[in-house]
Design a protein around this motif. Structure first.
Motif, PDB file in Angstrom:
ATOM      1  N   ASP A 159       0.832  -1.205   0.000  1.00  0.00           N
ATOM      2  CA  ASP A 159       0.000   0.000   0.000  1.00  0.00           C
ATOM      3  C   ASP A 159       0.864   1.253   0.000  1.00  0.00           C
ATOM      4  N   LEU A 160       1.906   1.248   0.828  1.00  0.00           N
ATOM      5  CA  LEU A 160       2.813   2.389   0.888  1.00  0.00           C
ATOM      6  C   LEU A 160       3.484   2.610  -0.462  1.00  0.00           C
ATOM      7  N   THR A 161       3.971   1.546  -1.076  1.00  0.00           N
ATOM      8  CA  THR A 161       4.690   1.689  -2.337  1.00  0.00           C
ATOM      9  C   THR A 161       3.768   2.148  -3.459  1.00  0.00           C
ATOM     10  N   LEU A 162       2.556   1.651  -3.494  1.00  0.00           N
ATOM     11  CA  LEU A 162       1.602   2.126  -4.488  1.00  0.00           C
ATOM     12  C   LEU A 162       1.316   3.611  -4.305  1.00  0.00           C
ATOM     13  N   ALA A 163       1.279   4.053  -3.052  1.00  0.00           N
ATOM     14  CA  ALA A 163       1.078   5.481  -2.793  1.00  0.00           C
ATOM     15  C   ALA A 163       2.267   6.300  -3.287  1.00  0.00           C
ATOM     16  N   LEU A 164       3.480   5.778  -3.121  1.00  0.00           N
ATOM     17  CA  LEU A 164       4.668   6.476  -3.623  1.00  0.00           C
ATOM     18  C   LEU A 164       4.650   6.553  -5.152  1.00  0.00           C
ATOM     19  N   ILE A 165       4.257   5.451  -5.792  1.00  0.00           N
ATOM     20  CA  ILE A 165       4.172   5.430  -7.256  1.00  0.00           C
ATOM     21  C   ILE A 165       3.119   6.423  -7.736  1.00  0.00           C
ATOM     22  N   GLU A 166       1.983   6.448  -7.041  1.00  0.00           N
ATOM     23  CA  GLU A 166       0.938   7.413  -7.400  1.00  0.00           C
ATOM     24  C   GLU A 166       1.437   8.845  -7.216  1.00  0.00           C
ATOM     25  N   ASP A 167       2.209   9.079  -6.165  1.00  0.00           N
ATOM     26  CA  ASP A 167       2.767  10.407  -5.918  1.00  0.00           C
ATOM     27  C   ASP A 167       3.693  10.836  -7.060  1.00  0.00           C
ATOM     28  N   ASP A 168       4.392   9.883  -7.640  1.00  0.00           N
ATOM     29  CA  ASP A 168       5.336  10.185  -8.721  1.00  0.00           C
ATOM     30  C   ASP A 168       4.687  10.247 -10.098  1.00  0.00           C
ATOM     31  N   HIS A 169       3.783   9.306 -10.366  1.00  0.00           N
ATOM     32  CA  HIS A 169       3.309   9.121 -11.746  1.00  0.00           C
ATOM     33  C   HIS A 169       1.792   9.153 -11.895  1.00  0.00           C
ATOM     34  N   GLY A 170       1.063   9.363 -10.808  1.00  0.00           N
ATOM     35  CA  GLY A 170      -0.386   9.468 -10.915  1.00  0.00           C
ATOM     36  C   GLY A 170      -1.122   8.174 -10.606  1.00  0.00           C
ATOM     37  N   ALA A 171      -2.440   8.315 -10.425  1.00  0.00           N
ATOM     38  CA  ALA A 171      -3.272   7.193  -9.981  1.00  0.00           C
ATOM     39  C   ALA A 171      -3.400   6.096 -11.027  1.00  0.00           C
ATOM     40  N   GLU A 172      -3.363   6.469 -12.318  1.00  0.00           N
ATOM     41  CA  GLU A 172      -3.558   5.446 -13.351  1.00  0.00           C
ATOM     42  C   GLU A 172      -2.452   4.396 -13.310  1.00  0.00           C
ATOM     43  N   LEU A 173      -1.210   4.826 -13.172  1.00  0.00           N
ATOM     44  CA  LEU A 173      -0.112   3.863 -13.096  1.00  0.00           C
ATOM     45  C   LEU A 173      -0.226   3.029 -11.824  1.00  0.00           C
ATOM     46  N   ALA A 174      -0.557   3.661 -10.710  1.00  0.00           N
ATOM     47  CA  ALA A 174      -0.684   2.915  -9.461  1.00  0.00           C
ATOM     48  C   ALA A 174      -1.767   1.848  -9.574  1.00  0.00           C
ATOM     49  N   ARG A 175      -2.866   2.164 -10.239  1.00  0.00           N
ATOM     50  CA  ARG A 175      -3.937   1.174 -10.418  1.00  0.00           C
ATOM     51  C   ARG A 175      -3.478   0.031 -11.319  1.00  0.00           C
ATOM     52  N   SER A 176      -2.739   0.359 -12.360  1.00  0.00           N
ATOM     53  CA  SER A 176      -2.236  -0.685 -13.271  1.00  0.00           C
ATOM     54  C   SER A 176      -1.293  -1.627 -12.540  1.00  0.00           C
ATOM     55  N   VAL A 177      -0.399  -1.069 -11.727  1.00  0.00           N
ATOM     56  CA  VAL A 177       0.528  -1.903 -10.950  1.00  0.00           C
ATOM     57  C   VAL A 177      -0.239  -2.766  -9.963  1.00  0.00           C
ATOM     58  N   ALA A 178      -1.250  -2.183  -9.323  1.00  0.00           N
ATOM     59  CA  ALA A 178      -2.055  -2.952  -8.367  1.00  0.00           C
ATOM     60  C   ALA A 178      -2.722  -4.146  -9.049  1.00  0.00           C
ATOM     61  N   ARG A 179      -3.237  -3.939 -10.260  1.00  0.00           N
ATOM     62  CA  ARG A 179      -3.866  -5.049 -10.989  1.00  0.00           C
ATOM     63  C   ARG A 179      -2.861  -6.164 -11.245  1.00  0.00           C
ATOM     64  N   LYS A 180      -1.648  -5.782 -11.624  1.00  0.00           N
ATOM     65  CA  LYS A 180      -0.637  -6.799 -11.905  1.00  0.00           C
ATOM     66  C   LYS A 180      -0.174  -7.521 -10.642  1.00  0.00           C
ATOM     67  N   LEU A 181      -0.252  -6.824  -9.517  1.00  0.00           N
ATOM     68  CA  LEU A 181       0.062  -7.460  -8.237  1.00  0.00           C
ATOM     69  C   LEU A 181      -1.098  -8.296  -7.703  1.00  0.00           C
ATOM     70  N   VAL A 182      -2.253  -8.212  -8.395  1.00  0.00           N
ATOM     71  CA  VAL A 182      -3.484  -8.894  -7.987  1.00  0.00           C
ATOM     72  C   VAL A 182      -3.895  -8.428  -6.585  1.00  0.00           C
ATOM     73  N   VAL A 183      -3.876  -7.126  -6.402  1.00  0.00           N
ATOM     74  CA  VAL A 183      -4.391  -6.525  -5.177  1.00  0.00           C
ATOM     75  C   VAL A 183      -5.312  -5.395  -5.591  1.00  0.00           C
ATOM     76  N   TYR A 184      -6.150  -4.941  -4.636  1.00  0.00           N
ATOM     77  CA  TYR A 184      -6.938  -3.747  -4.882  1.00  0.00           C
ATOM     78  C   TYR A 184      -6.007  -2.558  -5.064  1.00  0.00           C
ATOM     79  N   HIS A 185      -6.520  -1.546  -5.789  1.00  0.00           N
ATOM     80  CA  HIS A 185      -5.802  -0.277  -5.781  1.00  0.00           C
ATOM     81  C   HIS A 185      -5.585   0.093  -4.324  1.00  0.00           C
ATOM     82  N   ARG A 186      -4.438   0.711  -4.025  1.00  0.00           N
ATOM     83  CA  ARG A 186      -3.983   0.847  -2.649  1.00  0.00           C
ATOM     84  C   ARG A 186      -5.106   1.244  -1.708  1.00  0.00           C
ATOM     85  N   ARG A 187      -5.119   0.605  -0.544  1.00  0.00           N
ATOM     86  CA  ARG A 187      -6.072   0.968   0.487  1.00  0.00           C
ATOM     87  C   ARG A 187      -5.799   2.391   0.960  1.00  0.00           C
ATOM     88  N   PRO A 188      -6.841   3.170   1.276  1.00  0.00           N
ATOM     89  CA  PRO A 188      -6.587   4.511   1.792  1.00  0.00           C
ATOM     90  C   PRO A 188      -5.720   4.437   3.038  1.00  0.00           C
TER      91      PRO A 188
END
Length: 317
Positions: A159-188
């Motif tokens: 969750d922390l790392t997805l938030a860092l990725i979103e901070d750098d590159h936006g929510a769309e990339l973070a969601r794509s990475v989450a799908r590939k990790l087979v997890v929900y888009h990062r938990r709030p």
């Protein structure tokens, strides 16, 4: 390109390295090396995980753009050289993150003084006792306070790392990475680390019965008298025993149960916030909003927006 350095020390918990996979998949998704990853330790060479497996590391060197300090299964005192490196990273690196009990190393380096932070719930009390200047929020999945980030334990590293990725590159990339990790888009970040009933852990059947009654009757006022009756105790006895066994007042525990139920209803996505507030016993949206802000640091509307993002992600998948 962002450089990311991972600091490991003997006894680190291997789940903390799950963050590496998120950065790796960000590179793969972008089709370029957006993150250059380095695994480090104070002296370099072989470092053992808490399971005894070995990982090869490089010695500490130039300060990366993002420094991530992975915690040990059992936190211990930090070596002076490593403490100095982490402290200087607070000035040289754009971000410093403590993964799980990595927060202890950040605290020893003075990076958490006066800042809000979190860690694995099982170690939160110990961290607060050792470092009283830290504003501990043990109920959070991860916390950002300026350039310093901390996360809860185990899977919260993702969750922390997805938030860092979103901070750098936006929510769309973070969601794509989450799908590939087979997890929900990062938990709030404000999401609770674990169930309220698990946290309370009453010892006696009487207090447990009262909590079960509360959870099953959240639309009731749930006064001390009602809960005491469910526990077959006098109100005075019940209040005393409840606090002794849970460390909380009955009113605070009931609010936690209401919050948990409210979040579950919002996850279903079928009810307005007015209905959620009514059915979970908050009676109105404003009272529910104040409770969310107190416990999670964000209003219900923010959680709902996050859930809608996840629904859009599932549709796209």
């Amino acid at each position: 390109m962002h450089s990311v350095g991972f600091i490991l020390e003997d006894g680190f918990q291997v789940m903390g390295m799950a963050a590496l996979s998120a950065f790796e998949l960000a590179n793969e998704t972008l089709g370029r090396v957006a993150y250059r990853l380095t695994v480090m330790s104070e002296a370099g060479g072989t470092v053992r995980t808490s399971l005894g497996m070995r990982v090869e590391t490089e010695p500490l060197g130039d300060f990366p753009d993002t420094l991530m300090v992975v915690g040990e299964l059992v936190p211990r005192a930090i070596a002076p050289g490593l403490r100095a490196y982490i402290a200087e990273a607070g000035r040289q690196s754009r971000r410093v993150a403590g993964v799980c009990t990595g927060a202890f190393l950040l605290a020893e380096a003075g990076l958490l003084d006066g800042r809000t932070a979190t860690t694995h719930w099982a170690h939160a009390h110990a961290l607060q006792q050792r470092f009283p200047l830290v504003k501990m929020d043990e109920d959070r999945i991860f916390v950002q306070d300026g350039s310093i980030w901390t996360s809860a334990g185990m899977s919260a590293a993702i969750d922390l790392t997805l938030a860092l990725i979103e901070d750098d590159h936006g929510a769309e990339l973070a969601r794509s990475v989450a799908r590939k990790l087979v997890v929900y888009h990062r938990r709030p970040g404000g999401q609770s680390q674990f169930s309220a009933l698990l946290e309370l852990e009453p010892r006696s059947d009487r207090v447990r019965r009262a909590l079960v009654h509360a959870r099953e009757n959240l639309r009731n006022p749930l006064s001390v008298e009602e809960l005491a009756n469910a526990a077959s105790l006098s109100p005075r006895q019940f209040s005393r025993i409840f606090r002794e066994e849970t460390g909380q007042s009955p009113a605070k525990a009931v609010e936690r149960l209401r919050l948990e139920a409210a979040k579950a209803m919002m996850e279903e996505g079928r009810h307005s916030l007015d209905i959620v507030a009514r059915d979970t016993g908050f009676t109105d949206r404003d009272r529910m909003r104040r409770a969310f802000l107190r416990f999670f640091g964000q209003p219900p509307q923010s959680l709902r927006r996050s859930l809608r993002l996840m629904e859009g992600e599932d549709t796209a998948a």
